[in-house]
Motif scaffolding. Structure first.
Motif, PDB file in Angstrom:
ATOM      1  N   LEU A 123      39.608 -18.304 -10.575  1.00 16.46           N
ATOM      2  CA  LEU A 123      39.142 -19.683 -10.715  1.00 16.46           C
ATOM      3  C   LEU A 123      38.403 -20.193  -9.481  1.00 16.46           C
ATOM      4  O   LEU A 123      37.420 -20.918  -9.605  1.00 16.46           O
ATOM      5  N   GLU A 124      38.860 -19.821  -8.300  1.00 18.14           N
ATOM      6  CA  GLU A 124      38.214 -20.297  -7.064  1.00 18.14           C
ATOM      7  C   GLU A 124      36.835 -19.680  -6.857  1.00 18.14           C
ATOM      8  O   GLU A 124      36.025 -20.220  -6.117  1.00 18.14           O
ATOM      9  N   ARG A 125      36.565 -18.565  -7.497  1.00 17.79           N
ATOM     10  CA  ARG A 125      35.266 -17.901  -7.352  1.00 17.79           C
ATOM     11  C   ARG A 125      34.327 -18.207  -8.519  1.00 17.79           C
ATOM     12  O   ARG A 125      33.252 -17.630  -8.615  1.00 17.79           O
ATOM     13  N   THR A 126      34.759 -19.109  -9.386  1.00 14.18           N
ATOM     14  CA  THR A 126      33.964 -19.440 -10.563  1.00 14.18           C
ATOM     15  C   THR A 126      33.431 -20.862 -10.440  1.00 14.18           C
ATOM     16  O   THR A 126      34.173 -21.789 -10.144  1.00 14.18           O
ATOM     17  N   THR A 127      32.140 -21.006 -10.678  1.00 12.58           N
ATOM     18  CA  THR A 127      31.518 -22.328 -10.672  1.00 12.58           C
ATOM     19  C   THR A 127      31.091 -22.684 -12.098  1.00 12.58           C
ATOM     20  O   THR A 127      31.044 -21.817 -12.985  1.00 12.58           O
ATOM     21  N   LEU A 128      30.735 -23.929 -12.275  1.00 13.74           N
ATOM     22  CA  LEU A 128      30.205 -24.364 -13.563  1.00 13.74           C
ATOM     23  C   LEU A 128      28.938 -23.577 -13.884  1.00 13.74           C
ATOM     24  O   LEU A 128      28.716 -23.186 -15.039  1.00 13.74           O
ATOM     25  N   GLU A 129      28.132 -23.303 -12.879  1.00 17.28           N
ATOM     26  CA  GLU A 129      26.915 -22.512 -13.070  1.00 17.28           C
ATOM     27  C   GLU A 129      27.247 -21.113 -13.603  1.00 17.28           C
ATOM     28  O   GLU A 129      26.566 -20.611 -14.504  1.00 17.28           O
ATOM     29  N   ASP A 130      28.307 -20.486 -13.062  1.00 17.13           N
ATOM     30  CA  ASP A 130      28.723 -19.165 -13.552  1.00 17.13           C
ATOM     31  C   ASP A 130      29.039 -19.211 -15.042  1.00 17.13           C
ATOM     32  O   ASP A 130      28.662 -18.312 -15.797  1.00 17.13           O
ATOM     33  N   LEU A 131      29.736 -20.254 -15.463  1.00 21.81           N
ATOM     34  CA  LEU A 131      30.076 -20.387 -16.887  1.00 21.81           C
ATOM     35  C   LEU A 131      28.831 -20.603 -17.730  1.00 21.81           C
ATOM     36  O   LEU A 131      28.675 -19.986 -18.791  1.00 21.81           O
ATOM     37  N   LEU A 132      27.942 -21.460 -17.253  1.00 18.03           N
ATOM     38  CA  LEU A 132      26.717 -21.758 -18.003  1.00 18.03           C
ATOM     39  C   LEU A 132      25.812 -20.530 -18.135  1.00 18.03           C
ATOM     40  O   LEU A 132      25.120 -20.374 -19.137  1.00 18.03           O
ATOM     41  N   LEU A 133      25.827 -19.665 -17.132  1.00 14.52           N
ATOM     42  CA  LEU A 133      24.967 -18.478 -17.144  1.00 14.52           C
ATOM     43  C   LEU A 133      25.709 -17.219 -17.611  1.00 14.52           C
ATOM     44  O   LEU A 133      25.191 -16.111 -17.492  1.00 14.52           O
ATOM     45  N   ASN A 134      26.934 -17.405 -18.135  1.00 17.52           N
ATOM     46  CA  ASN A 134      27.742 -16.271 -18.620  1.00 17.52           C
ATOM     47  C   ASN A 134      27.925 -15.187 -17.566  1.00 17.52           C
ATOM     48  O   ASN A 134      27.816 -13.997 -17.856  1.00 17.52           O
ATOM     49  N   ARG A 135      28.221 -15.601 -16.340  1.00 20.74           N
ATOM     50  CA  ARG A 135      28.423 -14.639 -15.261  1.00 20.74           C
ATOM     51  C   ARG A 135      29.897 -14.341 -15.037  1.00 20.74           C
ATOM     52  O   ARG A 135      30.331 -14.142 -13.916  1.00 20.74           O
ATOM     53  N   ILE A 136      30.659 -14.289 -16.066  1.00 20.52           N
ATOM     54  CA  ILE A 136      32.085 -14.004 -15.946  1.00 20.52           C
ATOM     55  C   ILE A 136      32.304 -12.521 -16.219  1.00 20.52           C
ATOM     56  O   ILE A 136      32.039 -12.030 -17.310  1.00 20.52           O
ATOM     57  N   ALA A 137      32.776 -11.828 -15.210  1.00 18.63           N
ATOM     58  CA  ALA A 137      33.049 -10.393 -15.355  1.00 18.63           C
ATOM     59  C   ALA A 137      34.483 -10.194 -15.821  1.00 18.63           C
ATOM     60  O   ALA A 137      35.384 -10.908 -15.400  1.00 18.63           O
ATOM     61  N   LEU A 138      34.678  -9.240 -16.672  1.00 18.25           N
ATOM     62  CA  LEU A 138      36.029  -8.945 -17.143  1.00 18.25           C
ATOM     63  C   LEU A 138      36.712  -8.005 -16.156  1.00 18.25           C
ATOM     64  O   LEU A 138      36.130  -7.019 -15.717  1.00 18.25           O
ATOM     65  N   LEU A 139      37.950  -8.337 -15.796  1.00 21.02           N
ATOM     66  CA  LEU A 139      38.740  -7.473 -14.937  1.00 21.02           C
ATOM     67  C   LEU A 139      39.585  -6.564 -15.816  1.00 21.02           C
ATOM     68  O   LEU A 139      40.141  -7.000 -16.808  1.00 21.02           O
ATOM     69  N   LYS A 140      39.702  -5.339 -15.431  1.00 22.69           N
ATOM     70  CA  LYS A 140      40.570  -4.412 -16.137  1.00 22.69           C
ATOM     71  C   LYS A 140      41.964  -4.548 -15.543  1.00 22.69           C
ATOM     72  O   LYS A 140      42.130  -4.634 -14.337  1.00 22.69           O
ATOM     73  N   GLY A 141      42.980  -4.597 -16.391  1.00 22.93           N
ATOM     74  CA  GLY A 141      44.355  -4.797 -15.940  1.00 22.93           C
ATOM     75  C   GLY A 141      44.776  -3.868 -14.820  1.00 22.93           C
ATOM     76  O   GLY A 141      45.420  -4.279 -13.873  1.00 22.93           O
ATOM     77  N   GLU A 142      44.387  -2.601 -14.906  1.00 26.48           N
ATOM     78  CA  GLU A 142      44.812  -1.658 -13.874  1.00 26.48           C
ATOM     79  C   GLU A 142      44.169  -1.940 -12.517  1.00 26.48           C
ATOM     80  O   GLU A 142      44.656  -1.491 -11.491  1.00 26.48           O
ATOM     81  N   ASP A 143      43.080  -2.691 -12.488  1.00 27.63           N
ATOM     82  CA  ASP A 143      42.423  -3.030 -11.226  1.00 27.63           C
ATOM     83  C   ASP A 143      43.195  -4.087 -10.447  1.00 27.63           C
ATOM     84  O   ASP A 143      42.932  -4.321  -9.280  1.00 27.63           O
TER      85      ASP A 143
END
Length: 149
Positions: A123-143
């Motif tokens: 959450l601290e590394r996510t901005t409204l701009e990230d959400l608007l531009l679909n810049r959300i990377a999926l984390l793999k559980g094992e990572d």
């Protein structure tokens, strides 16, 4: 940490206002796009206004608009301001620590701390701009876990 409907609806409203940055939107328009009732949305927008995320304009062409740039709206900050601490348990909270009588030898506290840190990390590394531009990377559980060697 549990995000209530208020937190979710506030993020929805911020997304809509971010999509129309620079434009004043009526509460009716925001309500239609977020599927939040006008009465509840008024309460949420008032809180977002007090937190300085949005501004309002009065009059016939009045409404709400995003006060900050989308890259300045930190999602972790929004959630903390609206919902409180990110920690799932008071004993693991940094901002609202609550002592527990079982804490000294607790084997669950490291888990709650990891959950808190993981939520905060995202959450601290996510901005409204990230959400608007679909810049959300999926984390793999094992990572997320440290493996012993």
């Amino acid at each position: 940490m549990k995000v209530s409907s208020k937190g979710e609806y506030a993020l929805r409203a911020l997304l809509i206002l971010g999509q129309h940055q620079g434009k004043v939107m009526t509460i009716q328009e925001i309500s239609e796009k977020t599927l939040v009732t006008i009465n509840y949305l008024e309460q949420i927008l008032l809180q977002l206004k007090k937190l300085d995320y949005v501004k309002s304009k009065r009059g016939a062409s009045g409404g709400y608009f995003l006060h900050k740039n989308t890259n300045e709206v930190n999602i972790g900050e929004v959630i903390r301001n609206l919902e409180g601490p990110l920690s799932p348990m008071g004993c693991a909270s940094i901002t609202k620590y609550e002592p527990c009588p079982l804490e000294a030898g607790c084997q669950l506290k490291p888990l709650w701390s990891l959950v808190r840190d993981t939520i905060a990390f995202v959450l601290e590394r996510t901005t409204l701009e990230d959400l608007l531009l679909n810049r959300i990377a999926l984390l793999k559980g094992e990572d997320l876990f440290v493996k012993e060697k």
